[in-house]
Design a protein around this motif. Structure first.
Motif, PDB file in Angstrom:
ATOM      1  N   ALA A 111     -41.635  14.238 -92.752  1.00  0.00           N
ATOM      2  CA  ALA A 111     -41.818  13.370 -91.579  1.00  0.00           C
ATOM      3  C   ALA A 111     -40.538  13.300 -90.755  1.00  0.00           C
ATOM      4  N   ALA A 112     -39.370  13.158 -91.437  1.00  0.00           N
ATOM      5  CA  ALA A 112     -38.113  13.051 -90.700  1.00  0.00           C
ATOM      6  C   ALA A 112     -37.596  14.423 -90.253  1.00  0.00           C
ATOM      7  N   ARG A 113     -37.934  15.461 -91.013  1.00  0.00           N
ATOM      8  CA  ARG A 113     -37.630  16.865 -90.667  1.00  0.00           C
ATOM      9  C   ARG A 113     -36.153  17.237 -90.766  1.00  0.00           C
ATOM     10  N   ASP A 114     -35.240  16.346 -90.365  1.00  0.00           N
ATOM     11  CA  ASP A 114     -33.830  16.725 -90.424  1.00  0.00           C
ATOM     12  C   ASP A 114     -33.235  16.503 -91.809  1.00  0.00           C
ATOM     13  N   PHE A 115     -34.048  16.083 -92.786  1.00  0.00           N
ATOM     14  CA  PHE A 115     -33.595  15.920 -94.159  1.00  0.00           C
ATOM     15  C   PHE A 115     -33.889  17.205 -94.927  1.00  0.00           C
ATOM     16  N   ALA A 123     -32.777  10.070-100.568  1.00  0.00           N
ATOM     17  CA  ALA A 123     -33.544   8.997 -99.940  1.00  0.00           C
ATOM     18  C   ALA A 123     -34.641   8.494-100.876  1.00  0.00           C
ATOM     19  N   GLY A 124     -35.334   9.426-101.531  1.00  0.00           N
ATOM     20  CA  GLY A 124     -36.415   9.029-102.422  1.00  0.00           C
ATOM     21  C   GLY A 124     -35.932   8.232-103.611  1.00  0.00           C
ATOM     22  N   MET A 125     -34.860   8.703-104.274  1.00  0.00           N
ATOM     23  CA  MET A 125     -34.343   8.003-105.455  1.00  0.00           C
ATOM     24  C   MET A 125     -33.815   6.618-105.096  1.00  0.00           C
ATOM     25  N   ALA A 126     -33.080   6.533-103.996  1.00  0.00           N
ATOM     26  CA  ALA A 126     -32.454   5.258-103.631  1.00  0.00           C
ATOM     27  C   ALA A 126     -33.484   4.234-103.171  1.00  0.00           C
ATOM     28  N   LEU A 127     -34.415   4.645-102.314  1.00  0.00           N
ATOM     29  CA  LEU A 127     -35.406   3.712-101.787  1.00  0.00           C
ATOM     30  C   LEU A 127     -36.478   3.368-102.813  1.00  0.00           C
ATOM     31  N   ALA A 128     -36.631   4.185-103.850  1.00  0.00           N
ATOM     32  CA  ALA A 128     -37.596   3.863-104.906  1.00  0.00           C
ATOM     33  C   ALA A 128     -37.119   2.706-105.771  1.00  0.00           C
ATOM     34  N   LEU A 129     -35.810   2.466-105.798  1.00  0.00           N
ATOM     35  CA  LEU A 129     -35.284   1.310-106.527  1.00  0.00           C
ATOM     36  C   LEU A 129     -35.714   0.026-105.847  1.00  0.00           C
ATOM     37  N   ASP A 359     -25.689  13.237 -93.706  1.00  0.00           N
ATOM     38  CA  ASP A 359     -24.662  13.039 -92.683  1.00  0.00           C
ATOM     39  C   ASP A 359     -24.588  11.562 -92.310  1.00  0.00           C
ATOM     40  N   SER A 360     -23.651  11.220 -91.432  1.00  0.00           N
ATOM     41  CA  SER A 360     -23.410   9.815 -91.096  1.00  0.00           C
ATOM     42  C   SER A 360     -24.613   9.174 -90.416  1.00  0.00           C
ATOM     43  N   ARG A 361     -25.309   9.935 -89.551  1.00  0.00           N
ATOM     44  CA  ARG A 361     -26.484   9.383 -88.886  1.00  0.00           C
ATOM     45  C   ARG A 361     -27.579   9.079 -89.905  1.00  0.00           C
ATOM     46  N   GLN A 362     -27.811   9.991 -90.824  1.00  0.00           N
ATOM     47  CA  GLN A 362     -28.821   9.752 -91.845  1.00  0.00           C
ATOM     48  C   GLN A 362     -28.450   8.567 -92.726  1.00  0.00           C
ATOM     49  N   VAL A 367     -29.515   3.171 -94.609  1.00  0.00           N
ATOM     50  CA  VAL A 367     -29.016   1.819 -94.894  1.00  0.00           C
ATOM     51  C   VAL A 367     -29.821   0.791 -94.105  1.00  0.00           C
ATOM     52  N   ALA A 368     -30.071   1.071 -92.822  1.00  0.00           N
ATOM     53  CA  ALA A 368     -30.855   0.148 -92.001  1.00  0.00           C
ATOM     54  C   ALA A 368     -32.279   0.022 -92.531  1.00  0.00           C
ATOM     55  N   CYS A 369     -32.873   1.137 -92.958  1.00  0.00           N
ATOM     56  CA  CYS A 369     -34.236   1.120 -93.500  1.00  0.00           C
ATOM     57  C   CYS A 369     -34.296   0.269 -94.773  1.00  0.00           C
ATOM     58  N   ALA A 370     -33.304   0.446 -95.660  1.00  0.00           N
ATOM     59  CA  ALA A 370     -33.263  -0.344 -96.888  1.00  0.00           C
ATOM     60  C   ALA A 370     -33.142  -1.836 -96.582  1.00  0.00           C
ATOM     61  N   ALA A 371     -32.279  -2.190 -95.621  1.00  0.00           N
ATOM     62  CA  ALA A 371     -32.119  -3.600 -95.247  1.00  0.00           C
ATOM     63  C   ALA A 371     -33.404  -4.165 -94.658  1.00  0.00           C
TER      64      ALA A 371
END
Length: 608
Positions: A111-115, A123-129, A359-362, A367-371
């Motif tokens: 969906a994001a494509r640039d990952f 992203a999957g491991m971190a957001l799954a927590l 990268d920094s943008r990702q 971080v914003a998505c997690a918050a």
């Protein structure tokens, strides 16, 4: 130097003032304190007021808070606790993390494509927590921890806390291919160094540290114990960092090794204050490092991404719990409290950024998505609870199935008092049903051969399903007065014919229980105190028969007074019950020092 010190003081004051303001405001809005710290960090960081322009320095110091947090988590992972929740921890926990992580990774990659695949995996491991602090708060507000689904959700959270350690260890290996090639010999040497460091920490924690803490405890200096605790945590962390792993891994191992130590509670108490303050600093540092321009420029994408992550995670958790024999309602409740991203996602994202996995943008976007998933946590939990109640009404069955319980005695509460009561019942071969909502107590009851059920004895449906209406006696043996009163009230209102025995906290409570229609009550220390008094009589040369007769006379006088006080309470309302001698004293009281004389005469400040 003076100017630097002055600047540090101003920075500390700004940080403390912001934290003091942010947490009450977040609580008032129904948000987690973590969300408050993140938003406060954004407000005082480079994207906000600019009070701090170098958040990296702050995060470097604040990462010690994460290290301390991992140490405390290790201290709480006693083997007995892991064994009690092993199915929820290693079964549900593993399935949830893999299922949710894979789904979010696929979503991020396509969906994001640039990952790329490594960034999507991060992203999957971190957001799954899941956010432990938010989930536990939501469970406590709904008394969920006393119910089966709450225990299972807690097991999942516990597994996630443990899974952070291998995740922290995995990221450096994912990042190696992006920078340089390593020979097999180099990799083998690196692994050997890591294993050696881990074995050293395990050995020291098992054999050396308990001896050191025992020696320090004899010194009587509390500050030395605090210094030693910090030395152990930071020393273990520094050793693992020198081996090429994270400091948190070393602290976690040290905590696990000390979890069975006699000094576990003191270590936790000494470190707790440092941990809380540094964790607050860490999350504020994360907020400071967020690029608000990137977040605002991608706001629509972030909103859609947050909703998708929340939905994917909720469906994944629901599916895992549903296939583990949970009811539909309990699966919904579990899914609704485990959707917010975990605190450790804010640890994994900066590490992944430093390793070149994202990268920094990702990093800013993740971080914003997690918050934002944390912001959605409370309303999602509210919706989940409403849906679960509808499912409960449709099912029209109690949460716990105790249909086969028909014991002649139903014991509610299997603590130290209930265990002794049960010994008598066991000795006569009576059929007994035990209800308790403490995992350790359930394990203890398993050695007695009773019918054992996990449930909350303050719920009418649980009492009925456990056979309270069919039991010859319901024995309320819980240790909290408020809980006893609630169970007694429920049984007397809904099962007036049940014979009810209750444990009383003190004399006032005993009178109150008699007034509520309890058939038998006993103060929790009464008979043991009489036995103690009999032993004291024997020690003073009084023969056994006379000592037993004296104790029997005191017991009878106490019972008569209790009946009289109960009758007086019924006539004139509750009376203050002060200790009075059951036998007229042979001589008046005689104070032995001026303070005692003042107290007896009610003349000075000692009288209060």
């Amino acid at each position: 130097m003076h100017a630097d010190g002055h600047g540090f003081l101003i920075g500390a004051l700004v940080f403390l003032a912001t934290a003091v303001i942010a947490v009450p405001v977040a609580r008032r809005l129904g948000l987690s304190p973590i969300v408050g710290y993140l938003l406060a960090g954004v407000a005082i960081g480079p994207s906000g007021l600019g009070a701090f322009n170098d958040p990296e320095r702050i995060i470097t110091v604040a990462e010690i808070g994460v290290v301390l947090l991992l140490f405390i988590i290790g201290l709480e992972l006693q083997f007995s606790r892991l064994l009690a929740l092993r199915r929820a921890i290693f079964g549900l926990g593993t399935a949830q993390l893999l299922f949710s992580g894979a789904a979010i990774a696929v979503l991020s990659h396509y969906a994001a494509r640039d990952f790329d695949w490594r960034g999507a995996l991060v992203a999957g491991m971190a957001l799954a927590l899941s956010a432990t602090s938010i989930a536990l708060q939501l469970l406590e507000e709904k008394s969920g921890l006393a119910q089966p689904y709450g225990q299972r959700a807690f097991g999942v959270l516990l597994f996630q806390d443990m899974a952070v350690v291998p995740l922290l260890a995995l990221l450096p290996f994912l990042g190696q291919g992006a920078h340089e090639e390593h020979s097999f010999l180099d990799s083998a040497e690196h692994v050997a160094i890591i294993i050696g460091a881990m074995l050293f920490i395990v050995g020291a924690g098992r054999y050396l540290l308990p001896l050191v803490f025992r020696i320090l405890a004899h010194s009587g200096a509390r500050e030395v114990m605090t210094a030693a605790a910090l030395l152990v945590v930071l020393g273990a962390g520094a050793l693992m960092a020198a081996a090429g792993m994270s400091m948190a891994l070393g602290a976690f191992l040290a905590g696990v090794m000390l979890s069975e130590s006699n000094f576990r509670h003191e270590l936790e108490a000494n470190i707790e204050a440092f941990r809380g303050l540094l964790i607050a600093l860490f999350f504020m540092g994360v907020g400071m490092s967020m690029n608000l321009d990137v977040v605002l420029a991608n706001a629509p994408l972030l909103i859609v991404g947050t909703l998708m992550v929340t939905l994917v995670k909720a469906v994944s958790v629901w599916a895992v719990f549903r296939f583990s024999d949970s009811t539909r309602a309990d699966a919904v409740r579990s899914a609704s409290v485990l959707t917010p991203a975990g605190e450790f996602s804010f640890v994994l994202f900066p590490l992944a950024l430093s390793l070149g996995l994202i990268d920094s943008r990702q990093s800013d976007m993740l971080v914003a998505c997690a918050a934002m998933t944390m912001l959605l946590g409370p309303p999602v939990a509210l919706l989940g609870e409403q849906l679960a109640r509808r499912l409960d009404r449709r099912a029209a069955v109690p949460d716990e199935d105790f249909s086969d319980a028909h014991g002649s005695v139903l014991v509610v509460g299997f603590g130290r008092f209930g265990q002794i009561v049960s010994q008598c019942l066991l000795a006569r071969g009576l059929e007994v049903t035990i209800i308790d909502n403490d995992v350790e107590m359930i394990q203890n009851a398993g050695r007695f051969g009773f019918r054992i059920f996990y449930g909350d004895g303050t719920r009418l449906d649980v009492l009925r399903a456990a056979g309270a209406e069919r039991a010859r006696v319901v024995a309320v043996c819980v240790d909290r007065r408020e809980t006893t009163d609630r169970i007694v009230e429920i049984i007397r209102q809904n099962m007036p014919d049940v014979r009810l025995h209750a444990r009383a906290y003190d004399r006032t409570h005993a009178v109150a229980l008699r007034g509520r229609g309890v058939d038998f009550e006993i103060r929790e220390t009464f008979e043991s105190a009489l036995a103690f008094g009999e032993a004291a009589l024997r020690a003073n040369g009084i023969d056994a028969a006379t000592a037993q007769a004296t104790v029997a006379d005191v017991r009878q006088r106490d019972l008569e007074r209790l009946r009289r006080q109960l009758a007086e309470g019924e006539d004139r309302g509750p009376l203050p019950l002060e200790p009075e001698p059951l036998v007229v004293p042979e001589r008046p009281a005689r104070p032995l020092n001026p303070e005692a004389e003042d107290v007896l005469k009610h003349e000075t400040e000692f009288s209060s």
